[in-house]
Design a protein around this motif. Structure first.
Motif, PDB file in Angstrom:
ATOM      1  N   ALA A  93     -35.635  72.639  -9.314  1.00  0.00           N
ATOM      2  CA  ALA A  93     -36.488  71.631  -8.457  1.00  0.00           C
ATOM      3  C   ALA A  93     -37.339  70.704  -9.499  1.00  0.00           C
ATOM      4  O   ALA A  93     -37.461  69.477  -8.811  1.00  0.00           O
ATOM      5  CB  ALA A  93     -37.519  72.572  -7.801  1.00  0.00           C
ATOM      6  N   LEU A 110     -35.426  78.777  -9.339  1.00  0.00           N
ATOM      7  CA  LEU A 110     -35.653  77.783  -8.370  1.00  0.00           C
ATOM      8  C   LEU A 110     -36.234  76.541  -9.122  1.00  0.00           C
ATOM      9  O   LEU A 110     -36.241  75.270  -8.792  1.00  0.00           O
ATOM     10  CB  LEU A 110     -36.125  77.837  -7.050  1.00  0.00           C
ATOM     11  N   ALA A 111     -37.328  76.918 -10.006  1.00  0.00           N
ATOM     12  CA  ALA A 111     -38.360  76.035 -10.322  1.00  0.00           C
ATOM     13  C   ALA A 111     -37.920  74.844 -11.629  1.00  0.00           C
ATOM     14  O   ALA A 111     -38.139  73.761 -11.202  1.00  0.00           O
ATOM     15  CB  ALA A 111     -39.465  76.834 -11.222  1.00  0.00           C
ATOM     16  N   ALA A 164     -36.703  83.920  -7.839  1.00  0.00           N
ATOM     17  CA  ALA A 164     -37.086  82.677  -7.190  1.00  0.00           C
ATOM     18  C   ALA A 164     -37.449  81.780  -8.540  1.00  0.00           C
ATOM     19  O   ALA A 164     -37.606  80.611  -8.325  1.00  0.00           O
ATOM     20  CB  ALA A 164     -38.195  82.924  -6.290  1.00  0.00           C
ATOM     21  N   LEU A 165     -37.819  82.385  -9.562  1.00  0.00           N
ATOM     22  CA  LEU A 165     -38.286  81.535 -10.956  1.00  0.00           C
ATOM     23  C   LEU A 165     -37.140  80.572 -11.111  1.00  0.00           C
ATOM     24  O   LEU A 165     -37.426  79.515 -11.704  1.00  0.00           O
ATOM     25  CB  LEU A 165     -38.578  82.349 -12.094  1.00  0.00           C
ATOM     26  N   VAL A 192     -31.681  72.763  -3.356  1.00  0.00           N
ATOM     27  CA  VAL A 192     -32.839  73.798  -3.429  1.00  0.00           C
ATOM     28  C   VAL A 192     -32.483  75.158  -2.559  1.00  0.00           C
ATOM     29  O   VAL A 192     -32.604  76.014  -2.983  1.00  0.00           O
ATOM     30  CB  VAL A 192     -34.246  73.234  -3.635  1.00  0.00           C
TER      31      VAL A 192
END
Lengths: 48, 213
Positions: free
Chosen positions: B133, B129-130, B126-127, B69
């Protein structure tokens, strides 16, 4: 990308990488990730 | 995404029918959470399938999840800085839904799609990453928050702005300019409060739950 936003991004990414590399723990990285997701959601302030 | 929820709020206010403003924005918020949860559940099912097919691979990913991540976050930062075009479905929600489906159903449909996040234009790198993750997180308790927080924050700010826009004075007037600068300050304050609250909650939960996850 504006300078304050770039600096903020460098800070967040730096902290995430530092925590991961330093072995502080998955939960710490995920906490920062959750904060990043909050910012991503709030960035939709121009929508409606 | 402009002109989707605010027109629905305006419509129910003007018609004064059985459906109220609270129902429209409430439905939008709840369906946004449902959209986020649907994405989370789908990704965890994929992980379960992978664990069944290749348990060794999932065990290895558990140990490397934080590093993966972090490295992806670094890559996304570089991509955003260099303005690289990232893969996305570069479309917004279909505007015709609000004409054909009515305020309640359209509010639910918009909320579900926007809460899932990946099926419309992605404004924040950043989205990405969701979902990664959610796939890699060693536990469901760690996998859910990133997606659910995004869904709640996005719906919350859209609902707040929609309610504010409906009250706005007519465009191209002095009152409108005053209203816009006041509204901008309120939104910045709202963002700061939300970030501070979540930051404090995160630090508290880290201190209380250290070593348990």
């Amino acid at each position: 990308m504006s300078r304050p936003r770039a600096l903020a991004s460098v800070g967040v990414v730096g902290v995430i990488v530092g925590l991961a590399a330093g072995g502080v723990g998955t939960s710490a990285v995920w906490a920062l990730l959750a904060l990043a997701m909050l910012l991503a959601g709030l960035a939709e302030v121009g929508s409606g | 995404m402009v002109g989707t929820i605010a027109p629905l709020v305006k419509e129910v206010r003007q018609t004064k029918g059985r459906l109220g403003t609270a129902q429209v924005v409430g439905l939008h918020f709840l369906s946004s959470l449902a959209g986020g949860f649907a994405l989370f559940a789908a990704l965890r099912l994929v992980r379960m399938g992978a664990a069944w097919l290749a348990p060794g691979l999932v065990d290895a990913s558990d140990h490397a999840a934080a590093v993966v991540v972090a490295v992806l976050a670094l890559g996304l930062f570089v991509a955003a800085t260099l303005r690289w075009r990232l893969p996305m479905r570069d479309r917004q929600v279909p505007i015709e839904w609000r004409f054909y489906h009515g305020p309640a159903r359209a509010s639910v449909e918009y909320g579900f799609v926007l809460g899932a996040g990946l099926f419309t234009r992605i404004n924040s790198a950043a989205l990405y990453l969701a979902p990664v993750a959610a796939l890699l997180a060693p536990s469901d308790w760690l996998a859910a928050p990133p997606i659910m927080i995004f869904a709640a924050a996005r719906a919350g700010i859209v609902v707040t702005r929609s309610l504010a826009v409906v009250e706005a004075p007519p465009a191209k007037t002095a009152e409108r300019i005053q209203w816009q600068s006041a509204a901008r300050l309120r939104f910045v304050a709202l963002q700061l409060i939300a970030v501070t609250a979540v930051g404090a909650a995160g630090i508290t939960s880290l201190l209380l739950g250290a070593g348990r996850w």
